[in-house]
Design a protein around this motif. Structure first.
Motif, PDB file in Angstrom:
ATOM      1  N   THR A 417       0.659  -1.254  -0.038  1.00 46.32           N
ATOM      2  CA  THR A 417       0.015  -0.007  -0.111  1.00 46.32           C
ATOM      3  C   THR A 417       0.790   1.295  -0.078  1.00 46.32           C
ATOM      4  OG1 THR A 417      -1.711  -1.002   0.946  1.00 46.32           O
ATOM      5  CG2 THR A 417      -1.907   1.192   1.284  1.00 46.32           C
ATOM      6  N   ASN A 418       1.805   1.300   0.744  1.00 45.79           N
ATOM      7  CA  ASN A 418       2.644   2.614   0.968  1.00 45.79           C
ATOM      8  C   ASN A 418       3.549   2.670  -0.396  1.00 45.79           C
ATOM      9  OD1 ASN A 418       1.815   2.882   3.512  1.00 45.79           O
ATOM     10  ND2 ASN A 418       3.289   1.804   4.571  1.00 45.79           N
ATOM     11  N   PHE A 419       4.175   1.587  -0.534  1.00 46.44           N
ATOM     12  CA  PHE A 419       4.995   1.757  -1.797  1.00 46.44           C
ATOM     13  C   PHE A 419       4.269   2.290  -3.085  1.00 46.44           C
ATOM     14  CE2 PHE A 419       7.318   0.281  -5.873  1.00 46.44           C
ATOM     15  CZ  PHE A 419       8.562   0.596  -5.410  1.00 46.44           C
ATOM     16  N   THR A 420       3.143   1.839  -3.341  1.00 48.81           N
ATOM     17  CA  THR A 420       2.392   2.074  -4.637  1.00 48.81           C
ATOM     18  C   THR A 420       1.756   3.508  -4.335  1.00 48.81           C
ATOM     19  OG1 THR A 420       0.304   0.777  -3.941  1.00 48.81           O
ATOM     20  CG2 THR A 420       2.292  -0.494  -5.343  1.00 48.81           C
ATOM     21  N   ALA A 421       1.343   3.578  -3.081  1.00 51.67           N
ATOM     22  CA  ALA A 421       0.789   4.976  -2.816  1.00 51.67           C
ATOM     23  C   ALA A 421       1.732   5.971  -3.161  1.00 51.67           C
ATOM     24  CB  ALA A 421       0.340   4.925  -1.341  1.00 51.67           C
ATOM     25  N   VAL A 422       3.090   6.025  -2.789  1.00 51.82           N
ATOM     26  CA  VAL A 422       3.976   6.768  -3.309  1.00 51.82           C
ATOM     27  C   VAL A 422       4.236   6.732  -4.674  1.00 51.82           C
ATOM     28  CG1 VAL A 422       6.345   7.848  -2.981  1.00 51.82           C
ATOM     29  CG2 VAL A 422       5.089   7.032  -0.975  1.00 51.82           C
ATOM     30  N   ALA A 423       4.361   5.643  -5.246  1.00 51.96           N
ATOM     31  CA  ALA A 423       4.570   5.646  -6.766  1.00 51.96           C
ATOM     32  C   ALA A 423       3.319   6.191  -7.624  1.00 51.96           C
ATOM     33  CB  ALA A 423       4.579   3.923  -7.088  1.00 51.96           C
TER      34      ALA A 423
END
Length: 478
Positions: A417-423
């Motif tokens: 969730t966090n990685f793709t939210a920033v991406a």
């Protein structure tokens, strides 16, 4: 630093934003919505603050490089702050930080949202929400440069700070004329798309809002299911135009001039189209068992690849449930992005090509130290300064990405969730995976994380440096 000129330009931007709010106000009048008063108040506030700043006049109308960066960064922040007022005043998004996130997502053409049910919103609010995509798609300052004599011969600094890609050049000798050409192409393509959507039976409100979202490669829709509820004809039309708006607009200018040979020499466009085709074929094969037949799989695959590659963010299916290979490809496409000089986001295909060619050059030199090798793109040698800028951009981009992931990890959500939210926010995509997937939204984050992700959208749209320059102490030293 020309402070008075900077503030004066911000006044123009605010007055311009106030004028733009007349469109959703008219929409509220047409649909007889009480938001008429909200938009009227917002217009008065924008014109009031903008008018005060316009009183600051200076004889020195020149702008230098750092002035251009500061104006562009502040303009996007100011427009997002004041653009959030209709959401707050109407009660559609009572929390100002959430409203700021939604508006910045609109102007930066990200399409990430904190709203769970958009179908209950007034049509005038939905119109403004999508209209912000179209405004931000080509760039606010580029539009003003086309209309107003903002800073004489210094206009190129504004275009360079706001335009996307590793380098910005004028299409014609005058910057003002270049800006007019860009917006002429932008408006022309938008009108053609609108006509085609209407021809397929889509009602005018849905057609105009989806035109805004597609042209700006933003992705805000008016239905909770995004584009899934529309016909295959509409999905195919939007797919084609997402791809078209992800191409460098100078290519269209060459086409209008009849210089087809020069147009076909673009390595970036060829790589861009190639990546879309290869990714679509792989995902189509990988997902074929999830759909009725291969043609349906191809349609959904082509739509989603085009949507992610161009950083539009529309969806026709919940790709979070697709096989891991397909999701992995889509995440990679988030980072690659569209072409430089388009309305799309991401790192940009041209930067990726230059970066890969740089690696190839270093490997060749390591094997043959006396070898003299130059990097070429579209038959032209790339200057060392451009290569250096790309390398510095990649380093700065990576630092911002890592720091952002660490900051929002304080909310203790899962890594995907966090990685793709920033991406999704840094690359101006919209949806990510897991809890920020295509059927979810960004309301799961705290106010602090929401501000971090808002900053990511702004820094991503302005390609890192204008925002970093704004917060650098060197900028404000005499």
């Amino acid at each position: 630093m020309n402070y008075k000129r900077i503030l004066h330009t911000l006044g123009i931007v605010l007055c311009f934003e106030g004028a733009l709010m007349i469109a959703p106000l008219i929409c509220a009048v047409i649909y007889k919505e009480p938001e008429v008063l909200d938009f009227f108040e917002c217009i008065l506030i924008c014109l009031g603050f903008g008018g005060l700043l316009l009183l600051l006049k200076t004889r020195n109308k020149n702008l230098y490089s750092k002035d251009g960066f500061v104006i562009v960064a502040l303009s996007w922040i100011v427009m997002s702050v004041f653009g959030s007022l209709p959401f707050v005043f109407s009660g559609s998004i009572p929390n100002f930080i959430d409203a700021f996130f939604e508006t910045a997502s609109g102007f930066t053409t990200t399409g990430a949202s904190i709203i769970s049910n958009i179908e209950i919103l007034p049509k005038s609010i939905l119109f403004w929400r999508s209209f912000t995509h179209w405004i931000g798609g080509m760039g606010v300052l580029v539009f003003l440069v086309a209309l107003l004599p903002l800073s004489g011969g210094s206009n190129l600094y504004l275009m360079k700070a706001e335009s996307t890609g590793p380098s910005v050049s004028k299409l014609v000798p005058k910057v003002k004329s270049s800006a007019k050409i860009l917006y002429g192409i932008y408006i022309g393509l938008s009108v053609i798309l609108l006509i085609l959507l209407l021809a397929g039976g889509m009602n005018f409100f849905d057609a105009i809002t989806h035109t805004f979202g597609t042209a700006g490669t933003g992705g805000f829709g008016v239905k909770n299911s995004s584009v899934a509820g529309y016909s295959s004809y509409h999905q195919i039309v939007i797919t084609v135009f997402m791809v078209l708006f992800g191409i460098d607009f100078s290519v269209y200018y060459l086409m209008l001039l009849g210089k087809f040979k020069l147009m076909l020499q673009s390595d970036e466009v060829k790589a861009y189209i190639g990546i879309i085709l290869i990714s679509t074929i792989i995902i189509c094969i990988n997902c074929v068992n999830m759909f009725e037949n291969v043609w349906v799989s191809l349609r959904h695959s082509a739509f989603q690849v085009s949507s992610i590659m161009t950083t539009t963010g529309f969806s026709t299916d919940n790709f979070d449930k697709w096989p891991e290979l397909s999701k992995g490809i889509l995440v990679l496409l988030m980072f690659i992005g569209a072409c430089a000089g388009s309305t799309g986001g991401g790192i940009k295909v041209s930067r990726i090509l230059i970066y890969l060619k740089s690696i190839g050059k270093e490997i060749a030199i390591a094997a043959h130290p006396k070898l003299t090798k130059k990097i070429k793109m579209s038959g032209r040698t790339i200057e060392h300064e451009t290569v250096r800028n790309v390398n510095v951009f990649m380093a700065a981009y990576l630092v911002v990405f890592v720091v952002s992931v660490l900051f929002i990890s304080l909310d203790n959500l899962d890594f995907t969730t966090n990685f793709t939210a920033v991406a999704a926010t840094l690359n101006n995509i919209g949806p990510g995976l897991a809890k920020v997937g295509p059927t979810e939204n960004f309301s799961v984050y705290s106010n602090f994380s929401t501000l971090v992700l808002t900053f990511d959208m702004l820094i991503g749209r302005l390609e890192v440096f204008p925002m970093l320059v704004l917060f650098s102490p060197y900028t404000w030293k005499k």
